[in-house]
Design a protein around this motif. Structure first.
Motif, short mmCIF file in Angstrom:
data_model
loop_
_atom_site.label_atom_id
_atom_site.label_comp_id
_atom_site.label_asym_id
_atom_site.label_seq_id
_atom_site.Cartn_x
_atom_site.Cartn_y
_atom_site.Cartn_z
N ALA A 51 0.82 -1.21 0.00
CA ALA A 51 0.00 0.00 0.00
C ALA A 51 0.86 1.26 0.00
N LEU A 52 0.21 2.38 -0.32
CA LEU A 52 0.91 3.66 -0.37
C LEU A 52 1.06 4.27 1.02
N SER A 288 -13.00 4.88 -4.71
CA SER A 288 -11.99 5.40 -5.61
C SER A 288 -11.48 6.70 -5.00
N LEU A 289 -10.18 6.84 -4.99
CA LEU A 289 -9.59 7.90 -4.18
C LEU A 289 -9.56 9.23 -4.92
N SER A 290 -10.07 10.25 -4.26
CA SER A 290 -9.88 11.62 -4.74
C SER A 290 -9.31 12.43 -3.60
N THR A 291 -8.18 13.02 -3.82
CA THR A 291 -7.54 13.85 -2.80
C THR A 291 -7.34 15.25 -3.36
N ASN A 292 -7.68 16.25 -2.53
CA ASN A 292 -7.52 17.64 -2.96
C ASN A 292 -8.14 17.89 -4.34
N SER A 295 -9.12 13.28 -8.81
CA SER A 295 -9.53 11.88 -8.79
C SER A 295 -8.51 11.03 -9.54
N THR A 296 -8.12 9.92 -8.91
CA THR A 296 -7.18 8.99 -9.54
C THR A 296 -7.83 7.63 -9.56
N LYS A 297 -8.19 7.15 -10.74
CA LYS A 297 -9.00 5.94 -10.86
C LYS A 297 -8.31 4.69 -10.33
N ASP A 298 -6.99 4.65 -10.39
CA ASP A 298 -6.28 3.45 -9.97
C ASP A 298 -5.93 3.46 -8.49
N MET A 299 -6.36 4.47 -7.76
CA MET A 299 -6.07 4.56 -6.33
C MET A 299 -7.36 4.39 -5.53
N ILE A 321 -6.55 2.95 4.73
CA ILE A 321 -5.39 2.55 3.94
C ILE A 321 -5.58 3.01 2.49
N ASN A 322 -4.58 3.67 1.94
CA ASN A 322 -4.61 4.08 0.54
C ASN A 322 -3.70 3.16 -0.27
N LYS A 323 -4.24 2.60 -1.33
CA LYS A 323 -3.48 1.66 -2.15
C LYS A 323 -3.79 1.84 -3.63
N THR A 324 -2.91 1.30 -4.45
CA THR A 324 -3.17 1.32 -5.89
C THR A 324 -3.66 -0.05 -6.34
N GLY A 325 -4.52 -0.04 -7.34
CA GLY A 325 -4.94 -1.28 -7.98
C GLY A 325 -5.93 -2.12 -7.20
N LEU A 326 -6.49 -3.09 -7.90
CA LEU A 326 -7.42 -4.05 -7.31
C LEU A 326 -6.68 -5.35 -7.00
#
Length: 347
Positions: A51-52, A288-292, A295-299, A321-326
């Motif tokens: 994870a990130l 799906s993560l959007s920060t500030n 939006s980043t579809k892979d996060m 927890i913030n992570k990339t991918g499935l």
């Protein structure tokens, strides 16, 4: 001379009181054992998931004292390092119970009401609203309580349709009345920003999108649910209890939601959070993560927030927890950290 002496005595007492007050204010509420254990468990999970970043916050329900505040980030390929990520501002997958509480407050919705989620894909104003199992044909007909336990976006939205109809502003007014997104600041956490709605759209707001909020603000709301509706200011230092909102919702609505959050652990997607030591309640979420506002579809953010013991809640915990991918699953990933932390605690 006598008056000067008295004045000096008074000045000394004032300075002494202020000094003692300052010392009291600066006594950390952190429990070192909990901090070490939570750090280790989170780090293990982050490594397992590659994870990130992640965070764990443990709070005392009645006092608001923060007993563990763990933030970790991937600074190189081998190790996770402590970081101050507690003001991270992003969408959340933990909105479903909060939206349900608002719906319950209207009196138009009950946990036993039926809702048809169909095949897991629902058209709303030209956009597709999907459940996580849409590719398996969806959930079909559920009760509102079952819909929450299945983390069904469609069940949540259709419940909101029933509660708020053509007046979505009522929903946003209720969120404000319930102090959702508070506090705007916490002593000891730098750069915490006020909760923000990026676009007023009940379809997406009710499931955690088109809004920006930090995990500690989400925890503050769940802690209020555990505390029978009384919202307390999170405190990093041992200080007097500060009440943000004495009653965020009616006791009847709070009690119904508490029942649904226990059902989620016993019969829903939150079963990975179930502890052999104590009965817990809570909710998982994946978004799906959007920060500030980016939006980043892979996060993805995978989260779990809950409290225990359910009969007399003492602690509330959020794991984010913030992570990339499935794959990305709050119900399998973040809830596992929650359970392990609960199993290490004494209460």
């Amino acid at each position: 001379m006598k008056n000067e002496f008295i004045a000096l005595i008074i000045l000394f007492l004032l300075v002494s009181c202020q000094s003692r007050q300052q010392v009291t204010e600066n006594i950390s509420a952190i429990d070192s054992t909990l901090q070490v254990n939570a750090t280790s468990l989170l780090e293990n999970k982050l490594s397992e998931l590659d994870a990130l970043s992640g965070q764990v916050i443990i709070m005392e329900v009645q006092s608001g004292q923060i007993k563990a505040l763990v933030g970790l980030t991937d600074k190189d390929s081998a190790n996770y390092q402590p970081c101050e990520n507690f003001s991270v501002w992003q969408s959340t997958g933990l909105m479903h119970p909060i939206s349900l509480l608002a719906a319950l407050e209207t009196g138009k919705v009950k946990l036993s009401d039926k809702v048809d989620t169909g095949n897991g894909i629902y058209q709303v104003h030209g956009r597709e609203l999907k459940d996580h199992n849409w590719h398996r044909g969806g959930y079909g007909e559920l009760t509102v309580q079952e819909g929450l336990a299945a983390s069904s976006n469609i069940a949540t939205y259709k419940t909101m349709e029933k509660a708020f109809g053509d007046n979505p502003q009522t929903f946003f007014d209720l969120l404000a009345n319930m102090s959702y997104g508070k506090p705007d600041s916490i002593n000891g956490i730098v750069s915490l920003q006020p909760y923000k709605i990026t676009e007023k759209n009940i379809t997406w707001n009710c499931i955690g999108y088109e809004q920006l909020i930090s995990p500690i603000q989400v925890l503050t709301f769940y802690n209020a649910i555990a505390n029978d509706g009384k919202m307390i200011q999170p405190q990093l230092y041992k200080d007097s209890v500060v009440v943000i909102n004495p009653q965020i919702a009616s006791r009847a609505s709070i009690d119904s939601l508490k029942k649904a959050l226990v059902f989620n652990i016993t019969d829903g997607l939150g079963q990975s959070a179930k502890s052999d030591k104590v009965v817990v309640a809570g909710m998982q979420g994946t978004s799906s993560l959007s920060t500030n506002e980016i939006s980043t579809k892979d996060m993805y953010a995978v989260e779990f927030c809950g409290y225990f013991p359910t009969d007399n809640p003492k602690y509330s915990i959020i794991v984010s927890i913030n992570k990339t991918g499935l794959p990305a699953s709050g119900g399998l990933m973040a809830s596992d950290v929650f359970r392990q932390i609960v199993d290490t605690m004494n209460f």
